[in-house]
Design a protein around this motif. Sequence first.
Motif, PDB file in Angstrom:
ATOM      1  N   ALA A  37       0.852  -1.202   0.000  1.00 34.50           N
ATOM      2  CA  ALA A  37       0.000   0.000   0.000  1.00 34.50           C
ATOM      3  C   ALA A  37       0.879   1.240   0.000  1.00 34.50           C
ATOM      4  CB  ALA A  37      -0.931   0.003   1.204  1.00 34.50           C
ATOM      5  N   ASN A  38       0.332   2.317  -0.575  1.00 38.98           N
ATOM      6  CA  ASN A  38       1.037   3.597  -0.647  1.00 38.98           C
ATOM      7  C   ASN A  38       0.226   4.677   0.046  1.00 38.98           C
ATOM      8  OD1 ASN A  38       3.344   2.799  -2.298  1.00 38.98           O
ATOM      9  ND2 ASN A  38       1.836   2.517  -3.950  1.00 38.98           N
ATOM     10  N   VAL A  39       0.870   5.801   0.308  1.00 43.29           N
ATOM     11  CA  VAL A  39       0.188   6.947   0.917  1.00 43.29           C
ATOM     12  C   VAL A  39      -0.959   7.385   0.008  1.00 43.29           C
ATOM     13  CG1 VAL A  39       0.415   9.356   1.615  1.00 43.29           C
ATOM     14  CG2 VAL A  39       2.230   7.703   2.160  1.00 43.29           C
ATOM     15  N   GLY A  40      -2.121   7.586   0.588  1.00 38.58           N
ATOM     16  CA  GLY A  40      -3.300   8.002  -0.159  1.00 38.58           C
ATOM     17  C   GLY A  40      -4.211   6.871  -0.549  1.00 38.58           C
ATOM     18  N   ASP A  41      -3.729   5.638  -0.432  1.00 36.69           N
ATOM     19  CA  ASP A  41      -4.580   4.495  -0.780  1.00 36.69           C
ATOM     20  C   ASP A  41      -5.690   4.317   0.254  1.00 36.69           C
ATOM     21  OD1 ASP A  41      -3.001   3.986  -2.949  1.00 36.69           O
ATOM     22  OD2 ASP A  41      -1.995   2.213  -2.087  1.00 36.69           O
ATOM     23  N   SER A  42      -6.861   3.935  -0.243  1.00 40.19           N
ATOM     24  CA  SER A  42      -7.945   3.538   0.658  1.00 40.19           C
ATOM     25  C   SER A  42      -7.803   2.052   0.940  1.00 40.19           C
ATOM     26  CB  SER A  42      -9.306   3.819   0.016  1.00 40.19           C
ATOM     27  OG  SER A  42      -9.511   5.205  -0.151  1.00 40.19           O
ATOM     28  N   VAL A  43      -7.869   1.681   2.208  1.00 40.24           N
ATOM     29  CA  VAL A  43      -7.716   0.278   2.595  1.00 40.24           C
ATOM     30  C   VAL A  43      -8.874  -0.107   3.498  1.00 40.24           C
ATOM     31  CG1 VAL A  43      -5.198   0.333   2.374  1.00 40.24           C
ATOM     32  CG2 VAL A  43      -6.266   0.893   4.577  1.00 40.24           C
ATOM     33  N   ARG A  44      -9.107  -1.400   3.593  1.00 44.94           N
ATOM     34  CA  ARG A  44     -10.156  -1.902   4.468  1.00 44.94           C
ATOM     35  C   ARG A  44      -9.517  -2.669   5.630  1.00 44.94           C
ATOM     36  NH1 ARG A  44      -9.679  -5.168   0.152  1.00 44.94           N
ATOM     37  NH2 ARG A  44      -9.490  -7.428   0.535  1.00 44.94           N
ATOM     38  N   ALA A  45     -10.221  -2.775   6.709  1.00 41.95           N
ATOM     39  CA  ALA A  45      -9.693  -3.492   7.876  1.00 41.95           C
ATOM     40  C   ALA A  45      -9.362  -4.932   7.504  1.00 41.95           C
ATOM     41  CB  ALA A  45     -10.710  -3.468   9.019  1.00 41.95           C
ATOM     42  N   GLY A  46      -8.156  -5.388   7.887  1.00 39.45           N
ATOM     43  CA  GLY A  46      -7.717  -6.743   7.592  1.00 39.45           C
ATOM     44  C   GLY A  46      -6.984  -6.886   6.278  1.00 39.45           C
ATOM     45  N   GLN A  47      -6.937  -5.817   5.480  1.00 39.25           N
ATOM     46  CA  GLN A  47      -6.250  -5.894   4.183  1.00 39.25           C
ATOM     47  C   GLN A  47      -4.745  -5.965   4.395  1.00 39.25           C
ATOM     48  OE1 GLN A  47      -7.481  -2.931   1.282  1.00 39.25           O
ATOM     49  NE2 GLN A  47      -5.458  -2.919   0.327  1.00 39.25           N
ATOM     50  N   PRO A  48      -4.009  -6.877   3.707  1.00 40.79           N
ATOM     51  CA  PRO A  48      -2.542  -6.973   3.851  1.00 40.79           C
ATOM     52  C   PRO A  48      -1.853  -5.689   3.384  1.00 40.79           C
ATOM     53  CG  PRO A  48      -3.435  -8.944   2.833  1.00 40.79           C
ATOM     54  CD  PRO A  48      -4.544  -7.948   2.844  1.00 40.79           C
ATOM     55  N   LEU A  49      -0.929  -5.201   4.180  1.00 40.62           N
ATOM     56  CA  LEU A  49      -0.186  -3.991   3.842  1.00 40.62           C
ATOM     57  C   LEU A  49       1.305  -4.267   3.627  1.00 40.62           C
ATOM     58  CD1 LEU A  49      -1.721  -1.493   6.450  1.00 40.62           C
ATOM     59  CD2 LEU A  49      -2.475  -1.930   4.110  1.00 40.62           C
ATOM     60  N   ALA A  50       1.846  -5.287   4.303  1.00 43.25           N
ATOM     61  CA  ALA A  50       3.279  -5.578   4.199  1.00 43.25           C
ATOM     62  C   ALA A  50       3.542  -7.047   4.517  1.00 43.25           C
ATOM     63  CB  ALA A  50       4.070  -4.683   5.149  1.00 43.25           C
ATOM     64  N   SER A  51       4.688  -7.538   4.017  1.00 43.04           N
ATOM     65  CA  SER A  51       5.137  -8.906   4.339  1.00 43.04           C
ATOM     66  C   SER A  51       6.535  -8.806   4.938  1.00 43.04           C
ATOM     67  CB  SER A  51       5.158  -9.767   3.065  1.00 43.04           C
ATOM     68  OG  SER A  51       5.620 -11.064   3.354  1.00 43.04           O
ATOM     69  N   ILE A  52       6.714  -9.408   6.131  1.00 47.64           N
ATOM     70  CA  ILE A  52       7.981  -9.317   6.864  1.00 47.64           C
ATOM     71  C   ILE A  52       8.466 -10.733   7.199  1.00 47.64           C
ATOM     72  CG2 ILE A  52       9.113  -8.463   8.960  1.00 47.64           C
ATOM     73  CD1 ILE A  52       7.059  -6.218   9.035  1.00 47.64           C
ATOM     74  N   GLU A  53       9.777 -10.949   7.015  1.00 47.03           N
ATOM     75  CA  GLU A  53      10.376 -12.236   7.385  1.00 47.03           C
ATOM     76  C   GLU A  53      10.832 -12.159   8.837  1.00 47.03           C
ATOM     77  OE1 GLU A  53      14.281 -14.900   6.278  1.00 47.03           O
ATOM     78  OE2 GLU A  53      13.279 -13.818   4.649  1.00 47.03           O
ATOM     79  N   SER A  54      10.247 -12.965   9.672  1.00 44.27           N
ATOM     80  CA  SER A  54      10.559 -12.919  11.096  1.00 44.27           C
ATOM     81  C   SER A  54      11.952 -13.455  11.354  1.00 44.27           C
ATOM     82  CB  SER A  54       9.537 -13.731  11.890  1.00 44.27           C
ATOM     83  OG  SER A  54       9.952 -13.878  13.225  1.00 44.27           O
ATOM     84  N   ASN A  55      12.751 -12.735  12.135  1.00 45.29           N
ATOM     85  CA  ASN A  55      14.074 -13.198  12.549  1.00 45.29           C
ATOM     86  C   ASN A  55      13.985 -14.361  13.531  1.00 45.29           C
ATOM     87  OD1 ASN A  55      15.377 -11.349  10.981  1.00 45.29           O
ATOM     88  ND2 ASN A  55      15.680  -9.865  12.630  1.00 45.29           N
ATOM     89  N   LEU A  56      12.806 -14.480  14.141  1.00 47.52           N
ATOM     90  CA  LEU A  56      12.646 -15.528  15.141  1.00 47.52           C
ATOM     91  C   LEU A  56      12.305 -16.865  14.501  1.00 47.52           C
ATOM     92  CD1 LEU A  56      10.666 -13.538  17.857  1.00 47.52           C
ATOM     93  CD2 LEU A  56      13.131 -13.910  17.691  1.00 47.52           C
ATOM     94  N   SER A  57      11.375 -16.847  13.545  1.00 49.19           N
ATOM     95  CA  SER A  57      10.915 -18.115  12.937  1.00 49.19           C
ATOM     96  C   SER A  57      11.423 -18.336  11.527  1.00 49.19           C
ATOM     97  CB  SER A  57       9.387 -18.134  12.918  1.00 49.19           C
ATOM     98  OG  SER A  57       8.909 -17.112  12.077  1.00 49.19           O
ATOM     99  N   LEU A  58      12.065 -17.287  10.981  1.00 50.60           N
ATOM    100  CA  LEU A  58      12.555 -17.303   9.598  1.00 50.60           C
ATOM    101  C   LEU A  58      11.447 -17.574   8.583  1.00 50.60           C
ATOM    102  CD1 LEU A  58      15.948 -19.221  10.058  1.00 50.60           C
ATOM    103  CD2 LEU A  58      15.490 -16.757  10.110  1.00 50.60           C
TER     104      LEU A  58
END
Length: 416
Positions: free
Chosen positions: A203-224
């Motif tokens: 998502a970018n600044v100005g985008d309309s989003v709904r609750a629960g919509q994915p915004l980012a994907s992160i690789e956890s350092n804990l679980s890889l």
Amino acid sequence: MKLRLTIALLALALAGCGSSGSNADAGHEHAAEGDHADADARGEHGGRLLQQDDITIELAIAEDGTPPKYEAWLYRDDKPLPATAGEVDVALARLGNVRETHALRARKDGRLMADSIVGEPHSFDVVVTARIDGRTLRWNFPSYEGRTVIAADVARQSGIRVAKAGPGVIADEHEVQGLLTPVEGRVASAMARFPGPIRALLANVGDSVRAGQPLASIESNLSLSQYTVAAPISGVVLSRNAAVGAVAGEGAPLFEIADLSTLWVDLHVFGTDATHLRAGVPVTVTRMSDGVQAQTTLERVLPGTATASQSTVARATLDNADGLWRPGSAVSAKVTVARQPVAMAVPLSALQRFRDWDVVFVRVGDTYEVRPLELGRRDASQVEVLSGLRAGDEVVVEQSYLVKADIEKSGASHDH
């Protein structure tokens, strides 16, 4: 160029209609009925001379330092007669078939004078009846001021519009400045739950989003393994504090989202104006970018004072369905703290200045005439009329300046 041509055509049309009807006579003296009437003749007191046979009456309206009243002097064969030699009655017919009579009786100073006041404007058809030594003499003549005739088709093409005078409501309004802000509780942050590199931003600044919509994907350092950061609320992305490949810390805010479907309007009120404000009063908010207005009500007056401006903050909620009201924008507002019914009111667009008066113009048929007014309270759109109009009078409410210009062009005077 087109606007100038339109104005020129309207001016020609008004000029054409102003040369006919009573407008041609406006402000001029007219010959009285009788054997030796002279419309331009003036007596030694500056009054109009009315003559039949050997009798002459000099008729005037006394206005110097006194409410206007009719006065007269009597003559036989151009020699003064005592005031006790006769009586004079002046009957007036005003526009709209309003009639009044003024009885002139002898005074000790040698003139006849009425006790009744001649109201403005001094524009009427006059019938003078005199009883002198058993003789009854009569004259009639028009005496107009502030009057013109405009044909109906010319008035319509010129945009002249009338409305009937009647009751109204005067609003007690306070003009204030304000600032749009998001509603508290409708702003939220989307945060990283576990530390790790950011693999994707959705998502970018100005985008309309709904609750629960994915915004980012992160690789956890804990679980890889990768996990998704979702929007906590529905709204608009106000800021994005992340970049692909960067390492997000635990609890780091990646996005700020706000529900902007409604906004707060924080109005800054100074001085004694704050004492008039209370919850529930109407507020008209104006968007400065395009002049669009929205109606709302005042929700509360905050207990504190804005430190920087030393103003009291009054808050209202504004619907932002079109999304064009933007947080951080300055707005102007009118807060209506009271509405007072009045017996008579006219739009401010109807008002003009004529001589030393605040006036409107009334229409009877194709004839327009000035009406001096005594005014009371006013607001942004209308003003209370204390005297000078009757309920039902047709008042020019649009293009009143054209009527004024036509009257002034005719040379309508204050001559009696």
